[in-house]
Design a protein around this motif. Structure first.
Motif, PDB file in Angstrom:
ATOM      1  N   PHE A   4       0.848  -1.184   0.000  1.00 53.00           N
ATOM      2  CA  PHE A   4       0.000   0.000   0.000  1.00 53.00           C
ATOM      3  C   PHE A   4       0.889   1.240   0.000  1.00 53.00           C
ATOM      4  O   PHE A   4       1.889   1.286   0.710  1.00 53.00           O
ATOM      5  CB  PHE A   4      -0.883   0.025   1.259  1.00 53.00           C
TER       6      PHE A   4
ATOM      7  N   TYR B 102       0.621   5.297   0.879  1.00 49.02           N
ATOM      8  CA  TYR B 102      -0.172   6.334   1.516  1.00 49.02           C
ATOM      9  C   TYR B 102       0.571   7.668   1.428  1.00 49.02           C
ATOM     10  O   TYR B 102       1.795   7.722   1.391  1.00 49.02           O
ATOM     11  CB  TYR B 102      -0.396   6.028   3.008  1.00 49.02           C
TER      12      TYR B 102
ATOM     13  N   GLN C 296       0.636  11.385   3.606  1.00 47.18           N
ATOM     14  CA  GLN C 296       0.177  12.028   4.832  1.00 47.18           C
ATOM     15  C   GLN C 296       0.524  13.514   4.787  1.00 47.18           C
ATOM     16  O   GLN C 296       1.674  13.895   4.590  1.00 47.18           O
ATOM     17  CB  GLN C 296       0.819  11.397   6.073  1.00 47.18           C
TER      18      GLN C 296
ATOM     19  N   GLN D  24      -4.887  16.865   4.951  1.00 44.93           N
ATOM     20  CA  GLN D  24      -5.702  15.734   4.490  1.00 44.93           C
ATOM     21  C   GLN D  24      -5.555  14.485   5.343  1.00 44.93           C
ATOM     22  O   GLN D  24      -6.313  13.521   5.176  1.00 44.93           O
ATOM     23  CB  GLN D  24      -5.360  15.393   3.035  1.00 44.93           C
TER      24      GLN D  24
ATOM     25  N   LEU E  87      -4.127  10.940   6.429  1.00 42.43           N
ATOM     26  CA  LEU E  87      -3.556   9.777   5.757  1.00 42.43           C
ATOM     27  C   LEU E  87      -4.461   9.378   4.599  1.00 42.43           C
ATOM     28  O   LEU E  87      -5.627   9.053   4.792  1.00 42.43           O
ATOM     29  CB  LEU E  87      -3.454   8.637   6.773  1.00 42.43           C
TER      30      LEU E  87
ATOM     31  N   LEU F  50      -4.941   6.921   1.113  1.00 42.28           N
ATOM     32  CA  LEU F  50      -4.484   5.767   0.356  1.00 42.28           C
ATOM     33  C   LEU F  50      -4.333   6.167  -1.106  1.00 42.28           C
ATOM     34  O   LEU F  50      -5.296   6.635  -1.725  1.00 42.28           O
ATOM     35  CB  LEU F  50      -5.469   4.611   0.492  1.00 42.28           C
TER      36      LEU F  50
ATOM     37  N   TYR G  20      -2.703   0.413  -4.174  1.00 34.13           N
ATOM     38  CA  TYR G  20      -2.707  -0.848  -3.437  1.00 34.13           C
ATOM     39  C   TYR G  20      -2.451  -1.976  -4.428  1.00 34.13           C
ATOM     40  O   TYR G  20      -3.069  -2.024  -5.493  1.00 34.13           O
ATOM     41  CB  TYR G  20      -4.035  -0.939  -2.706  1.00 34.13           C
TER      42      TYR G  20
ATOM     43  N   PHE H 179       4.156   7.058   2.755  1.00 32.20           N
ATOM     44  CA  PHE H 179       4.397   5.806   3.468  1.00 32.20           C
ATOM     45  C   PHE H 179       4.066   4.622   2.586  1.00 32.20           C
ATOM     46  O   PHE H 179       3.101   4.638   1.829  1.00 32.20           O
ATOM     47  CB  PHE H 179       3.520   5.722   4.724  1.00 32.20           C
TER      48      PHE H 179
ATOM     49  N   GLN I  97      -1.464  -4.143   8.657  1.00 31.73           N
ATOM     50  CA  GLN I  97      -0.453  -3.605   7.767  1.00 31.73           C
ATOM     51  C   GLN I  97       0.770  -3.180   8.568  1.00 31.73           C
ATOM     52  O   GLN I  97       0.656  -2.676   9.695  1.00 31.73           O
ATOM     53  CB  GLN I  97      -1.012  -2.417   6.975  1.00 31.73           C
TER      54      GLN I  97
ATOM     55  N   PHE J 271       4.043  -0.747   8.466  1.00 33.19           N
ATOM     56  CA  PHE J 271       4.436   0.490   7.799  1.00 33.19           C
ATOM     57  C   PHE J 271       5.947   0.693   7.778  1.00 33.19           C
ATOM     58  O   PHE J 271       6.654   0.351   8.738  1.00 33.19           O
ATOM     59  CB  PHE J 271       3.800   1.691   8.509  1.00 33.19           C
ATOM     60  N   GLY J 272       6.410   1.294   6.688  1.00 36.91           N
ATOM     61  CA  GLY J 272       7.778   1.765   6.617  1.00 36.91           C
ATOM     62  C   GLY J 272       7.926   3.109   7.294  1.00 36.91           C
ATOM     63  O   GLY J 272       6.937   3.696   7.751  1.00 36.91           O
ATOM     64  N   PRO J 273       9.164   3.633   7.349  1.00 35.42           N
ATOM     65  CA  PRO J 273       9.422   4.896   8.055  1.00 35.42           C
ATOM     66  C   PRO J 273       9.011   6.135   7.280  1.00 35.42           C
ATOM     67  O   PRO J 273       8.969   7.230   7.848  1.00 35.42           O
ATOM     68  CB  PRO J 273      10.931   4.872   8.257  1.00 35.42           C
TER      69      PRO J 273
ATOM     70  N   ARG K 211       9.958  11.726   3.303  1.00 32.34           N
ATOM     71  CA  ARG K 211       9.478  13.109   3.429  1.00 32.34           C
ATOM     72  C   ARG K 211       9.891  13.869   2.178  1.00 32.34           C
ATOM     73  O   ARG K 211      11.077  14.067   1.927  1.00 32.34           O
ATOM     74  CB  ARG K 211      10.055  13.778   4.674  1.00 32.34           C
TER      75      ARG K 211
END
Lengths: 115, 114
Positions: A33, A35, A37, A41, A43, A45, A48, A91, A104, A106-108, A111
């Motif tokens: 997935f 995302y 952020q 708004q 988070l 999606l 996928y 993300f 799920q 998540f990765g870090p 940015r």
């Protein structure tokens, strides 16, 4: 310790440039997935994949964004051309379809700042 | 359609006091419910989940959540807050037999005051 990895962690670019973000899902996971952020708004999606096939990219601006999975260990998100409004944290998350009850991992995040 | 509501943008709690972060959901059938936490400049981390069984679910860092089917709620709780609990908390829902997606709430920022 299995983790989702994302590169780069930070990216500053100028408007109009191409940006590529990469994600390595946890080995054995078959869903990925993307995302975005932002403060305004929250988070969102964007896209996928299941078994490398795109199943839903309705959240993604089609004219400038593209997402692919060249192989099971790599997912990419590209923006071309980038715009200042694309500035956000992106993300990647992975999971196991039918397993972990859709949890799920998540990765870090990457940015992204577009000047 | 599935949805999640976190009615509070921000919650302030004094250190040592109990905390509650609220979440309500809407889903067809029985839900899978999750809480994730995001610390500054980090990705989302899994805290706990409800699948079935006992309505009180215990998770990481002393957090727990109570599933209430009649009120369609899944509030996050902790008996005694720590300053280090200050973070952004997301409630999320998915449904068995559906697709793989999780629907996230907008998040609640928790401030624990020393």
């Amino acid at each position: 310790d299995a983790r989702v990895t994302q590169t780069p962690r930070h990216k500053v670019t100028e408007m109009g440039q191409e940006v590529t973000m990469r994600c390595q899902p946890i080995l054995g996971h078959n869903t990925v997935f993307w995302y975005r952020q932002t403060m305004m708004q929250g988070l969102e999606l964007l896209a996928y994949f299941r078994n490398r096939a795109p199943l839903d990219d309705s959240g993604m601006p089609k004219d400038r964004f593209s997402a692919e999975m060249p192989d099971a260990t790599l997912a990419t998100l590209k923006i071309q051309p980038s715009e200042p409004r694309d500035s956000a944290v992106y993300f990647c998350a992975s999971g196991l379809s039918g397993g972990f009850y859709n949890e799920q991992f998540f990765g870090p995040g990457t940015r992204l700042t577009v000047l | 359609a599935q949805s999640v509501a976190q009615p509070e943008d921000q919650v302030n709690v004094a250190e040592g006091n109990p905390l509650t972060v609220k979440c309500t959901y809407s889903v067809s059938g029985n839900p899978y419910l999750f809480w994730y936490v995001q610390y500054p400049n980090r990705g989302l981390q899994f805290l706990l989940k409800y699948i079935t069984g006992d309505n009180l679910v215990k998770g990481s860092y002393g957090f727990e959540a109570e599933f209430n089917k009649s009120q369609t709620s899944f509030h996050l709780k902790k008996p005694s807050a720590l300053v280090s609990d200050s973070a952004l908390y997301f409630c999320a829902v998915s449904s068995p037999g559906g697709d793989d997606k999780i629907i996230f709430g907008k998040g609640t920022r928790l401030h624990i005051l020393p």
